[in-house]
Every structure is written in structure tokens, then in C-alpha cells.
Design an enzyme around this catalytic site. Structure first.
Site, PDB file in Angstrom:
ATOM      1  N   LYS A 117       0.863  -1.192   0.000  1.00  0.00           N
ATOM      2  CA  LYS A 117       0.000   0.000   0.000  1.00  0.00           C
ATOM      3  C   LYS A 117       0.890   1.231   0.000  1.00  0.00           C
ATOM      4  O   LYS A 117       1.790   1.348   0.830  1.00  0.00           O
ATOM      5  CB  LYS A 117      -0.869  -0.021   1.266  1.00  0.00           C
ATOM      6  CG  LYS A 117      -2.287   0.438   1.102  1.00  0.00           C
ATOM      7  CD  LYS A 117      -3.032   0.255   2.439  1.00  0.00           C
ATOM      8  CE  LYS A 117      -4.471   0.687   2.304  1.00  0.00           C
ATOM      9  NZ  LYS A 117      -5.204   0.596   3.598  1.00  0.00           N
TER      10      LYS A 117
HETATM   11  O1  G3P Z   1      -7.875   1.538   5.305  1.00  0.00           O
HETATM   12  C1  G3P Z   1      -8.193   2.698   4.742  1.00  0.00           C
HETATM   13  C2  G3P Z   1      -9.515   3.263   5.124  1.00  0.00           C
HETATM   14  O2  G3P Z   1     -10.471   2.313   4.900  1.00  0.00           O
HETATM   15  C3  G3P Z   1      -9.617   3.904   6.481  1.00  0.00           C
HETATM   16  O3  G3P Z   1     -10.790   4.526   6.574  1.00  0.00           O
HETATM   17  O4  G3P Z   1     -11.757   6.675   7.296  1.00  0.00           O
HETATM   18  O5  G3P Z   1     -12.356   4.590   8.469  1.00  0.00           O
HETATM   19  O6  G3P Z   1     -10.082   5.539   8.738  1.00  0.00           O
HETATM   20  P1  G3P Z   1     -11.270   5.381   7.866  1.00  0.00           P
END
Ligand code: G3P
EC number: 2.2.1.2
Length: 217
Positions: A83
Site C-alpha cells: 500500500k
Molecule cells: O484503510 C483505509 C480506510 O479504509 C480507512 O478509513 O476513514 O475509516 O479511517 P477510515
């Protein structure tokens, strides 16, 4: 549509993997920190639980150090996807790694133009963050719709991996738009199963069946 679990919680991943409906896992530095575990150790364990792609994120910001970190991470297992952030150095690293046959997931995508760049860099996955878009008053699903149109226009092989998913409607709308993958926190995946009429219908069936006094087998 493929479902990935967005977590580094190995117990939750095992529970979800047992359904046979989880096709991969995504992690990020915040999820690794939340797990309280060593990144190499926990990522290796996750790669042993699921057969599909497991995204492990570099934390360097310059191309050269990203390549060094990617070398360490990709040795963890064959199903590792590296990633990288959607930056100039991130996409340089993406191009180098994908030219070399390594799976790459480009993360922190917030515009269709960014996704276009990642498509040109040969990314295996692009991760547009719909929830964080919604958080600041934009409709994150518009981003998915634009990326789908652009990727189909130019036949990019990059898969659209909807990220920062907050609730089942994000999944419904992503599926209707033809997104390839969605990564979700475990609780969102479990909510997809739920409907009150399914629960009450099953309860009624079982109570009626009980009245028959029969058993099957
Ligand atoms: O892994 C990346 C993403 O899905 C994180 O999203 O906004 O829930 O931290 P969030």
C-alpha cells in the site's frame, strides 16, 4: 464484488474468514497501531488466515525508502499487496513495483484525477476514501461513479477498492456503481447480513416448526 476486511484484528478476521465471504484484508498504520502488535508479525498472521490480497502500508514518504520498506513487506507472504499513498513518490514506487509484478494498492485517493494517475501507474487497486469525503460534506459515491466511468473509458485494469466505508449504504451504492472491491470494518460486514424481517421470519418459521414435533434426520 469482493469484500475485504479493513482491520488488523486477527480474531475478527478469523471469524469473518469462517463465513467464506471475505476475499482479502486491508491494513494501515492506524489499524496496526490499534492492534498493538508488531507490523511484520501481525501481517504474517493475517496472510495465513486469508488467501486473498492483504494490504500492508509503507510509512516512508520518499521513493527510495518506500522501495526498501516494500522489499521487507513483500517478503512476508505471496498474497501481500504493498500500500502506497497517492503522492508523486507513492506513484513512482507503484510504477516500479507493478512493473516488477508486485501487487500495489494506492491509498488516500480523494479525486478522480488522482485515480487516473494511479491507473496510469499500473496500480492493482485504487482506494478512494468515501467516508472521509462524506465527513467534509461531499458525497463520496460521486467519486466512485467518476472513477468507474474513467477506468471503463480507458479500460484500466486497476480495481476500484472502496475504502473508508462507514455503513451498509456505502456497499449498496458501490455495488450499484460497479466497484470491484469494498473494504469494511468487521462490524459493517456483519450488518450486511441483517434485516428485521429476516430475523422475525426465521423466528416464526422455527416456532411453527416446533409445533409439528418433527425433526429432520
Ligand atoms: O484503510 C483505509 C480506510 O479504509 C480507512 O478509513 O476513514 O475509516 O479511517 P477510515
Amino acid at each position: 464484488m469482493k469484500f475485504f476486511a479493513d482491520t488488523a484484528d486477527t480474531d475478527a478476521i478469523r471469524e469473518l474468514a469462517a463465513t467464506g465471504l471475505v476475499d482479502g484484508v486491508t491494513t494501515n498504520p492506524s489499524l496496526i497501531q490499534k492492534s498493538g502488535r508488531d507490523i511484520l508479525e501481525v501481517t504474517k498472521e493475517i496472510c495465513g488466515i486469508v488467501d486473498g490480497p492483504v494490504s500492508a502500508e509503507v510509512v516512508a514518504t520518499d521513493h527510495e525508502t518506500m522501495m526498501k520498506e516494500a522489499e521487507v513487506l513483500r517478503k512476508i507472504a505471496d498474497n501481500i499487496a504493498i500500500k502506497v499513498p497517492l503522492t508523486v513518490d507513492g506513484l513512482k514506487t507503484c510504477k516500479k513495483l507493478t512493473d516488477d509484478g508486485t501487487m500495489v494498492n494506492v491509498t488516500l485517493c480523494f479525486t478522480a484525477n488522482q485515480a487516473l494517475l494511479a491507473g496510469k501507474a499500473g496500480a492493482s487497486f485504487i482506494s478512494p476514501f468515501v467516508g472521509r469525503h462524506d465527513d467534509i460534506g461531499y458525497d463520496g459515491m460521486n467519486l466512485i461513479s467518476d472513477i468507474r466511468l474513467i477506468y471503463d473509458n480507458y479500460d484500466f485494469r486497476t480495481e476500484i477498492l472502496v475504502a473508508s466505508v462507514r455503513h451498509p449504504i456505502h456497499i449498496l451504492e458501490s455495488a450499484k456503481l460497479g466497484a470491484d472491491v469494498a473494504t469494511m470494518p468487521p462490524d459493517v460486514i456483519l450488518k450486511l447480513f441483517n434485516h428485521p424481517l429476516t430475523a422475525s421470519g426465521l423466528e416464526a418459521f422455527l416456532s411453527d416448526w416446533e409445533k409439528t414435533g418433527q425433526t429432520i434426520g
